[in-house]
Design an enzyme around this catalytic site. Sequence first.
Site, mmCIF file in Angstrom:
data_model
loop_
_atom_site.group_PDB
_atom_site.id
_atom_site.type_symbol
_atom_site.label_atom_id
_atom_site.label_comp_id
_atom_site.label_asym_id
_atom_site.label_seq_id
_atom_site.Cartn_x
_atom_site.Cartn_y
_atom_site.Cartn_z
ATOM 1 N N GLY A 1 0.845 -1.203 0.000
ATOM 2 C CA GLY A 1 0.000 0.000 0.000
ATOM 3 C C GLY A 1 0.873 1.244 0.000
ATOM 4 O O GLY A 1 0.511 2.280 0.539
ATOM 5 N N HIS B 1 -10.412 2.959 19.209
ATOM 6 C CA HIS B 1 -9.816 4.038 20.002
ATOM 7 C C HIS B 1 -10.516 4.247 21.354
ATOM 8 O O HIS B 1 -9.860 4.341 22.387
ATOM 9 C CB HIS B 1 -9.830 5.357 19.223
ATOM 10 C CG HIS B 1 -9.308 5.223 17.821
ATOM 11 N ND1 HIS B 1 -8.232 4.439 17.506
ATOM 12 C CD2 HIS B 1 -9.715 5.774 16.636
ATOM 13 C CE1 HIS B 1 -7.990 4.522 16.197
ATOM 14 N NE2 HIS B 1 -8.878 5.313 15.651
ATOM 15 N N ASP C 1 -3.257 0.597 16.715
ATOM 16 C CA ASP C 1 -4.323 1.525 17.047
ATOM 17 C C ASP C 1 -3.561 2.814 17.308
ATOM 18 O O ASP C 1 -2.884 2.948 18.329
ATOM 19 C CB ASP C 1 -5.070 1.086 18.310
ATOM 20 C CG ASP C 1 -6.219 2.031 18.607
ATOM 21 O OD1 ASP C 1 -6.008 3.249 18.559
ATOM 22 O OD2 ASP C 1 -7.332 1.553 18.886
ATOM 23 N N HIS C 2 -3.640 3.750 16.382
ATOM 24 C CA HIS C 2 -2.696 4.877 16.488
ATOM 25 C C HIS C 2 -2.936 5.725 17.742
ATOM 26 O O HIS C 2 -2.064 6.447 18.180
ATOM 27 C CB HIS C 2 -2.695 5.727 15.210
ATOM 28 C CG HIS C 2 -3.859 6.644 15.058
ATOM 29 N ND1 HIS C 2 -5.096 6.222 14.651
ATOM 30 C CD2 HIS C 2 -3.980 7.978 15.275
ATOM 31 C CE1 HIS C 2 -5.916 7.256 14.615
ATOM 32 N NE2 HIS C 2 -5.274 8.344 14.983
ATOM 33 N N THR D 1 1.615 3.302 -2.235
ATOM 34 C CA THR D 1 1.183 4.485 -2.993
ATOM 35 C C THR D 1 0.023 5.179 -2.286
ATOM 36 O O THR D 1 -0.484 6.180 -2.767
ATOM 37 C CB THR D 1 0.734 4.076 -4.414
ATOM 38 O OG1 THR D 1 -0.307 3.090 -4.276
ATOM 39 C CG2 THR D 1 1.871 3.480 -5.214
HETATM 40 C C1 BG6 Z 1 -9.157 6.910 12.374
HETATM 41 C C2 BG6 Z 1 -10.533 6.935 11.786
HETATM 42 O O1 BG6 Z 1 -8.916 5.683 12.984
HETATM 43 O O2 BG6 Z 1 -9.027 7.953 13.329
HETATM 44 C C3 BG6 Z 1 -10.827 8.286 11.174
HETATM 45 O O3 BG6 Z 1 -10.657 5.931 10.800
HETATM 46 C C4 BG6 Z 1 -10.563 9.404 12.152
HETATM 47 O O4 BG6 Z 1 -12.173 8.348 10.704
HETATM 48 C C5 BG6 Z 1 -9.193 9.254 12.797
HETATM 49 O O5 BG6 Z 1 -10.638 10.628 11.455
HETATM 50 C C6 BG6 Z 1 -9.021 10.246 13.926
HETATM 51 O O6 BG6 Z 1 -7.691 10.246 14.364
HETATM 52 P P1 BG6 Z 1 -7.034 11.512 15.039
HETATM 53 O O7 BG6 Z 1 -5.667 11.072 15.414
HETATM 54 O O8 BG6 Z 1 -7.058 12.617 14.032
HETATM 55 O O9 BG6 Z 1 -7.895 11.862 16.224
#
Ligand code: BG6
Length: 488
Positions: A12, A240, A177-178, A14
């Site tokens: 992925g 999240h 999970d960022h 690109t």
């Molecule tokens: C992502 C979602 O996981 O998190 C998005 O798929 C969302 O829809 C994003 O905009 C929000 O992340 P952050 O870091 O901008 O709060």
Amino acid sequence: NTDISALFTIFGATGDLAHRKLYPSLFRLYKKGFINENFAVIGTARREWTNDYFHEVIAESVKDLVDNEDELVKFTSHFYYISHNVKDAAHYVELKKLSDRLDEKYTLKNNRIFYLAMAPEFFGTIGDMLKQNGLITKDGFSRLIIEKPFGSDLDTAKELNEQLSHSFTEDQIYRIDHYLGKEMVQNISAVRFSNMIFESLWNNKYIDNIQITLAETVGVEDRGGYYDRTGALRDMVQNHVLQIIALLVMEPPMSLSGEDVRAEKIKALRSLRVYKSKDEVWENFVRGQYTSNDEVAGYLDEPNVNSDSDTETFVAGKISVDNFRWAGVPFYIRTGKRMAQKETYIHVQFKHVSMDLFPTEDVDEIAEPNILTIHISPLEGFSLRLNTKKVGQGTEMKNIRMHQIMDEETLMNSPEAYERLLLDCLNGDPTNFTHWQEVEQSWRFIDQIRKIWDEEPDQLYQYESGTMGPKESYQLLEKDGNNWIEFN
Ligand code: BG6
């Protein structure tokens, strides 16, 4: 550890995520010396790109971080592009040849990180193909990073997990999970477990309720197709929001190791009450969809969204935790698109003191409950609301706020979520990645709500873009005699 050798293969390459997050994060790690001469990146995707073009794309994506052209050229020289059809076995043979060649050229010690930044329907196939074609090495480390969504419900998540388990073991899989890479999410445990004044009060005797808001101002942007199949509950709550709850709820782990922390988080997620009946779901969860305002289109007019879609772009809910520590404490959550502000924060509201000793009539301010606020973004830091006496004669109250908010310089130097997580993966530290059992528990909780919603898709409240959601979200708290605490 600094200067770990590894080959990154990005599927992925690109795509938007790679461009916006992965290349800049790798560049920051490079500038800080965490990756040095002994790294290489293979970018792969369907498009036919040359290495030169790939280098231009990388340069573009990191342009704001460049302060030395030579450094940039050196950095991009570690990047290789190979176009690839993920379903075609012959392509993995090519990929292996290139991987082995780079391994030798950069002395990568057979350490490999495979990053799947693409549509999840191919995750299983890619895993199988990597294994069958000998790309997963035995004498270095091989790790797989995967992006959400991890399935769209428990069944599909299980299927995916089972498929991946043919090629990677649980401790080789790093599920991103960022939010777990965010400074202030990582700070939840620090503030809880290293302050006696919070640690000793962190339970249902002293905490009245906890409120979590993840508000966004953007709409669905160019992800209408994905979003319309997904909705806010799956897009934000399953991952999240529930991860934040797990960190707030968990018992103190024995240590900060991945094993200990994740074991406590799994237990915490298991203790969330799964709403069984229709009444329980409708009583505790509210779903909404944004409509237009003077400036922006409503959800139904967004590109690639079904014009009669009943997908929710907003969720508010009351979550109950059935264990000794938390019985009776509501966790209120809300998240949505096109809300008034981009703000993510947690309010921990403590109980009122047992008696109002100070006057409550004919005064400007009365004693308020203490509230600890964890600001996750865009502000990052903590605030604490306390009561003191107003200066002067008499016994009137003054409500004060203590703030510890990071300044711009600190924020600029603070590593970005993806940068932290990439480095954790390089170091083999899984603490801030979600374990399969966390994913499993989260889906158990979410699926039940989804199931009831799907039976009555019309129960969807509209809210105007630029507001904090439908009035039913406020009513959810009012029923309990509570209110959403305004952000400040
Ligand atoms: C992502 C979602 O996981 O998190 C998005 O798929 C969302 O829809 C994003 O905009 C929000 O992340 P952050 O870091 O901008 O709060």
